[in-house]
Design an enzyme around this catalytic site. Structure first.
Site: not given
Ligand code: GLA
Length: 392
Positions: A37-38, A40, A129, A131, A179, A229
């Site tokens: 997570e976080h 990419d 929205g 996630g 995504d 973000y």
């Protein structure tokens, strides 16, 4: 609802609105990220899977001569959105759903690929929205529909990047590539280990019937998400700069420790999360291949705590789900659990024993309601195939 049922009901709905059967139909799935997570946008690794929740678009050539796209969505009861196809589409107001298809149309037009005028209906079972990448599913479904309409197929990487660009330029969200890649490239019963630097992918089989991935939608979305973000991205870039590397992919824990005094504490902790998470992701892929489910579960908990404490993108509701899951423990069938996606609400994902899914669902749903007063939505999904043309 299966994809075929969803396709049939969308076609029937289309016929009611437009008075004819759709000529083209396409679908693209949402995703859940198992770990990574976080990472990419730091050129690291991610390990997502496509889920059995889809955005479907049905379309037919429009009657008038003017080349324009008329788009309706079953999720909004507002007037249809009309996009003129003779010039590059302008973005709609901030937050408008039509920005996703408009951005994708712009990408096709910029490549000289132009559909004739058409009427379309969009229907989605990916919670908006929540996630689970409802926006990527809408972008990729639009791109897949345009491929079917024009007979011009893009390379999967180019298609995913075109959709990411739509999100940057039209929705104003500086997302990474995860995504859109998984929505394009998902495969049944496989996770996708994506190297976000080389963009190479490896399939990681996830077909063991004794384990399942259980998604809990907290049904909260904290608004500070999108600004935070971009702020996290900037902090990662600042850390990379101080370390003298082009991205945190090239940094190590030792390098970071040595540079600690030259960084703000928050920047240090953001980088510590990213460096640790990249390592956990490749390790998790190895452990999944070996069916070492307890180890995978521990990596998921470690990921969550790092996102909560160092990256600071969790929230009370996500933490509540993870603590309830942890309380159930491996004896009750939970191997591990973590928040998934950008954070600040949305979903958690748990690795669980298949034969305990029912009892775990009840326990998480009930305890979450008692703790927060909110009704969660829980579901299991097997890894699904990526975007597909349903009718051409
Ligand atoms: C959002 C973005 C992705 C990724 C995740 C965090 O879902 O769209 O690109 O950065 O957050 O892992």
């Amino acid at each position: 609802m299966t994809l075929t049922e969803l396709s049939n009901s969308t076609a029937a709905h289309f016929a009611k609105i437009y008075g004819c059967s759709p000529r083209w139909m396409a679908a693209a799935p949402g995703r859940v990220n198992v770990i990574g997570e976080h990472t990419d946008y730091n050129e690291g690794f991610v390990l997502p899977m496509a889920i059995e929740r889809y955005t479907v678009i049905a379309a037919s050539p429009s009657a008038g001569a003017a080349p324009r796209a008329q788009l309706r969505s079953t999720g909004t009861n507002g007037a249809p959105v009309v996009i003129d196809l003779t010039e590059p589409p302008q973005p709609f107001a901030n937050g408008a759903w039509a920005n996703y298809p408009a951005g994708v149309l712009a990408g096709f037009l910029a490549r000289g690929i132009s559909p004739g005028g058409f009427d379309a209906l969009i229907h989605s079972t990916v919670p908006m929205g929540g996630g689970l990448s409802s926006s990527a599913a809408l972008e990729v479904a639009t791109a897949t529909l345009l491929e079917a309409m024009t007979g011009r197929t893009l390379e999967p990487v180019e298609k995913a990047l075109l959709c990411q660009e739509a999100e940057h330029q039209y929705a104003g969200m500086p997302c990474g590539i995860m995504d859109q890649f998984i929505s394009v490239m998902g495969r049944k019963d496989q996770l996708l280990l994506l190297d976000c630097r080389s963009r190479r992918t490896e399939l990681v089989p996830m077909s063991d019937p004794s384990v399942a991935l259980l998604v809990t939608n907290t049904n909260v979305k904290h608004e500070l998400g999108s600004g935070q973000y971009a702020a996290r991205r900037a902090q990662c870039e600042a850390a990379a700069k101080t370390l003298g590397v082009s991205s945190l992919r090239d940094a190590t824990a030792v390098m970071l420790e040595q540079a600690k005094s030259r960084m703000e504490d928050a920047v240090f902790r953001r980088a510590r999360h990213v460096i640790g998470e990249i390592g956990r992701t490749t390790e998790a892929a190895r452990e999944i291949r070996a069916s070492h489910w307890s180890t995978v579960g521990q990596l998921m908990y470690a990921s969550h705590y790092s996102l909560r404490d160092d990256y600071e993108v969790s929230c009370a509701e996500l933490d509540a789900v993870v603590e309830i899951a942890r309380g159930i423990g491996s004896k009750g069938g939970v191997y591990g659990c973590r928040m998934t996606g950008g954070g600040f609400g949305g979903c958690a994902v748990a690795l669980v024993k298949t034969d305990a899914v029912e009892s775990i669902t009840k326990k998480i749903g009930g305890d979450y309601r008692r703790k927060t007063g909110i009704e969660a939505a829980l579901f299991v999904s097997r890894p699904a195939a990526g975007a597909t043309v349903l009718k051409a």
